[in-house]
Design a protein around this motif. Structure first.
Motif, PDB file in Angstrom:
ATOM      1  N   THR A   1      72.008 -75.023 -36.253  1.00  0.00           N
ATOM      2  CA  THR A   1      71.463 -75.909 -35.360  1.00  0.00           C
ATOM      3  C   THR A   1      71.781 -75.850 -34.037  1.00  0.00           C
ATOM      4  OG1 THR A   1      73.531 -77.239 -35.830  1.00  0.00           O
ATOM      5  CG2 THR A   1      71.746 -77.620 -37.231  1.00  0.00           C
TER       6      THR A   1
ATOM      7  N   ASP B   1      66.744 -81.924 -37.258  1.00  0.00           N
ATOM      8  CA  ASP B   1      65.559 -82.451 -37.405  1.00  0.00           C
ATOM      9  C   ASP B   1      65.331 -82.525 -39.306  1.00  0.00           C
ATOM     10  OD1 ASP B   1      63.189 -83.639 -35.999  1.00  0.00           O
ATOM     11  OD2 ASP B   1      62.530 -82.395 -37.723  1.00  0.00           O
ATOM     12  N   THR B   2      64.582 -83.532 -39.716  1.00  0.00           N
ATOM     13  CA  THR B   2      64.388 -83.521 -41.113  1.00  0.00           C
ATOM     14  C   THR B   2      63.646 -82.273 -41.658  1.00  0.00           C
ATOM     15  OG1 THR B   2      64.133 -85.955 -40.926  1.00  0.00           O
ATOM     16  CG2 THR B   2      63.270 -84.807 -43.019  1.00  0.00           C
ATOM     17  N   PHE B   3      62.613 -81.894 -40.612  1.00  0.00           N
ATOM     18  CA  PHE B   3      61.904 -80.918 -40.753  1.00  0.00           C
ATOM     19  C   PHE B   3      62.281 -79.373 -39.965  1.00  0.00           C
ATOM     20  CE2 PHE B   3      59.676 -84.360 -42.169  1.00  0.00           C
ATOM     21  CZ  PHE B   3      59.147 -83.664 -43.499  1.00  0.00           C
ATOM     22  N   THR B   4      61.438 -78.707 -39.649  1.00  0.00           N
ATOM     23  CA  THR B   4      61.962 -77.358 -38.873  1.00  0.00           C
ATOM     24  C   THR B   4      61.957 -77.580 -37.363  1.00  0.00           C
ATOM     25  OG1 THR B   4      61.022 -76.088 -40.466  1.00  0.00           O
ATOM     26  CG2 THR B   4      61.426 -74.934 -38.567  1.00  0.00           C
ATOM     27  N   VAL B   5      63.029 -77.303 -36.614  1.00  0.00           N
ATOM     28  CA  VAL B   5      62.989 -77.301 -35.141  1.00  0.00           C
ATOM     29  C   VAL B   5      62.200 -76.161 -34.569  1.00  0.00           C
ATOM     30  CG1 VAL B   5      64.331 -77.226 -33.175  1.00  0.00           C
ATOM     31  CG2 VAL B   5      65.208 -78.662 -35.049  1.00  0.00           C
ATOM     32  N   ALA B   6      61.214 -76.479 -33.848  1.00  0.00           N
ATOM     33  CA  ALA B   6      60.181 -75.371 -33.498  1.00  0.00           C
ATOM     34  C   ALA B   6      60.674 -74.720 -32.345  1.00  0.00           C
ATOM     35  CB  ALA B   6      58.870 -75.798 -33.153  1.00  0.00           C
TER      36      ALA B   6
ATOM     37  N   GLN C   1      68.112 -69.959 -30.494  1.00  0.00           N
ATOM     38  CA  GLN C   1      68.692 -70.631 -31.882  1.00  0.00           C
ATOM     39  C   GLN C   1      69.966 -69.494 -32.123  1.00  0.00           C
ATOM     40  OE1 GLN C   1      66.135 -71.262 -35.271  1.00  0.00           O
ATOM     41  NE2 GLN C   1      67.620 -72.706 -36.051  1.00  0.00           N
TER      42      GLN C   1
ATOM     43  N   ASP D   1      55.920 -86.485 -40.412  1.00  0.00           N
ATOM     44  CA  ASP D   1      56.878 -86.776 -39.562  1.00  0.00           C
ATOM     45  C   ASP D   1      56.578 -87.229 -38.176  1.00  0.00           C
ATOM     46  OD1 ASP D   1      59.465 -86.459 -38.538  1.00  0.00           O
ATOM     47  OD2 ASP D   1      59.472 -84.376 -38.193  1.00  0.00           O
TER      48      ASP D   1
ATOM     49  N   SER E   1      70.256 -69.270 -37.985  1.00  0.00           N
ATOM     50  CA  SER E   1      69.462 -70.359 -38.455  1.00  0.00           C
ATOM     51  C   SER E   1      70.053 -71.516 -38.429  1.00  0.00           C
ATOM     52  CB  SER E   1      68.865 -69.936 -39.872  1.00  0.00           C
ATOM     53  OG  SER E   1      70.207 -69.817 -40.804  1.00  0.00           O
TER      54      SER E   1
ATOM     55  N   ASP F   1      59.948 -80.414 -32.822  1.00  0.00           N
ATOM     56  CA  ASP F   1      60.114 -79.904 -34.180  1.00  0.00           C
ATOM     57  C   ASP F   1      58.647 -79.409 -34.360  1.00  0.00           C
ATOM     58  OD1 ASP F   1      58.255 -81.954 -34.603  1.00  0.00           O
ATOM     59  OD2 ASP F   1      60.022 -83.339 -35.593  1.00  0.00           O
ATOM     60  N   GLU F   2      58.268 -78.890 -35.814  1.00  0.00           N
ATOM     61  CA  GLU F   2      57.075 -78.453 -35.991  1.00  0.00           C
ATOM     62  C   GLU F   2      55.722 -79.529 -36.025  1.00  0.00           C
ATOM     63  OE1 GLU F   2      56.812 -77.282 -40.108  1.00  0.00           O
ATOM     64  OE2 GLU F   2      58.584 -78.517 -40.557  1.00  0.00           O
TER      65      GLU F   2
END
Length: 302
Positions: free
Chosen positions: A71, A41-46, A66, A12, A69, A95-96
């Motif tokens: 956005t 985000d396509t993956f996980t927002v850190a 957050q 990513d 869970s 993101d992660e």
């Protein structure tokens, strides 16, 4: 026998997509307010953070929370930490994979916790003015002035919305008589300052002067006697003697009600013909010097 493995690797390099919902650029605040953003985000927002900037310094990054869970991410902007000023709010969403987006901002965020300062200049309290055109002046001090209004005789007369910090002038034509004025000013977050009320008087009419001393021949020890009438308050009444070659000094008359008088001061006066002129001035500065009588001064016994 050989074993075969299938390994899947995902990479990513795309930063999170950030939408700043609050605050909106150009808003003003006098209390704590929410910073709210949507991050995709396509993956996980850190993590998501914000900071405030003012052109000279940047605050530390402040963590946002957050909501479940989802956005949405939010935090409370503590104005006691920033102090009053004009700020830019910047979001930092990562993101992660540590892809960070710090491009999203809200600018012109005003924090203002102080009332405007208003100092009345003119007219002064209990002042008497000799001009129907009155200049009302006030000094306004505030970083975020919204408007300044002048009240005359308890009624809103004019509002200036130039939104500057400094001196304001309102020129008004008023009738003769007693008046009062005050100022009400607001800043852009709604703080206000209502000044005290000042009283003043407009008096454009000259005093009316009636000379009671008769014309004609005078010998030593006669008096100057004058009746003076005015809409306002008299300040001074003088007389002087004049002839074809010189004018004497103005001499003070003493007041008793509307009558002003004094013994004629013959010091330096030689026998001859004179004009006695009266100078009556009220507290507004209106002076009447038009009234005269003609006298002939003779101290020599035939």
């Amino acid at each position: 026998q050989s074993l075969q493995y299938n390994v899947s690797t995902e990479t990513d390099v795309t930063v999170p997509r950030t939408t700043l919902l609050a605050p909106v650029s150009g808003t003003a605040n006098s209390t704590n307010f929410f910073v709210n953003a949507t991050v995709l985000d396509t993956f996980t927002v850190a993590r998501v953070q914000y900071r405030y900037e003012n052109g000279t310094t940047n605050s530390s990054w402040i963590a946002m929370t957050q909501e479940g869970s989802g956005t949405n991410w939010s935090a409370t902007f503590d104005i006691t930490q920033s102090g009053d000023g004009n700020y830019t709010i910047r979001i930092n969403a990562s993101d992660e994979f540590n892809n960070s987006n710090t491009t999203i901002i809200a600018s012109g965020i005003v924090v203002d916790t102080v009332n405007p300062v208003a100092v009345l200049n003119l007219p002064l309290q209990n002042q008497t003015r000799d001009n129907s055109i009155t200049n009302f002046t006030v000094n306004i001090t505030d970083t975020n002035v919204n408007n300044v209004s002048v009240y005359i005789d308890g009624v809103l007369n004019e509002t200036n919305s130039s939104r500057v910090s400094g001196t304001y002038l309102f020129a008004k034509t008023l009738s003769d008589g007693p008046h009062n004025w005050s100022i009400l000013t607001y800043d852009i977050v709604g703080h206000s300052n209502q000044t005290t009320t000042r009283n003043f008087t407009v008096d454009t009419v000259y005093p009316t002067t009636i000379i009671n001393t008769t014309t004609g021949w005078k010998i030593a020890n006669f008096s100057i006697n004058v009746t003076v009438l005015d809409n306002g308050t008299m300040a001074t009444v003088f007389y002087r003697s004049e002839n074809s070659s010189a004018n004497g000094s103005w001499m003070v008359l003493s007041q008793s009600g509307s009558v002003w008088s004094a013994p004629f001061n013959s010091s330096g006066i030689t026998d001859g013909n004179y004009t006695i002129r009266i100078n009556a001035t009220d507290t507004a500065g209106n002076s009447n010097t038009t009234q005269t009588i003609a006298v002939s001064y003779d101290t020599v016994t035939p």
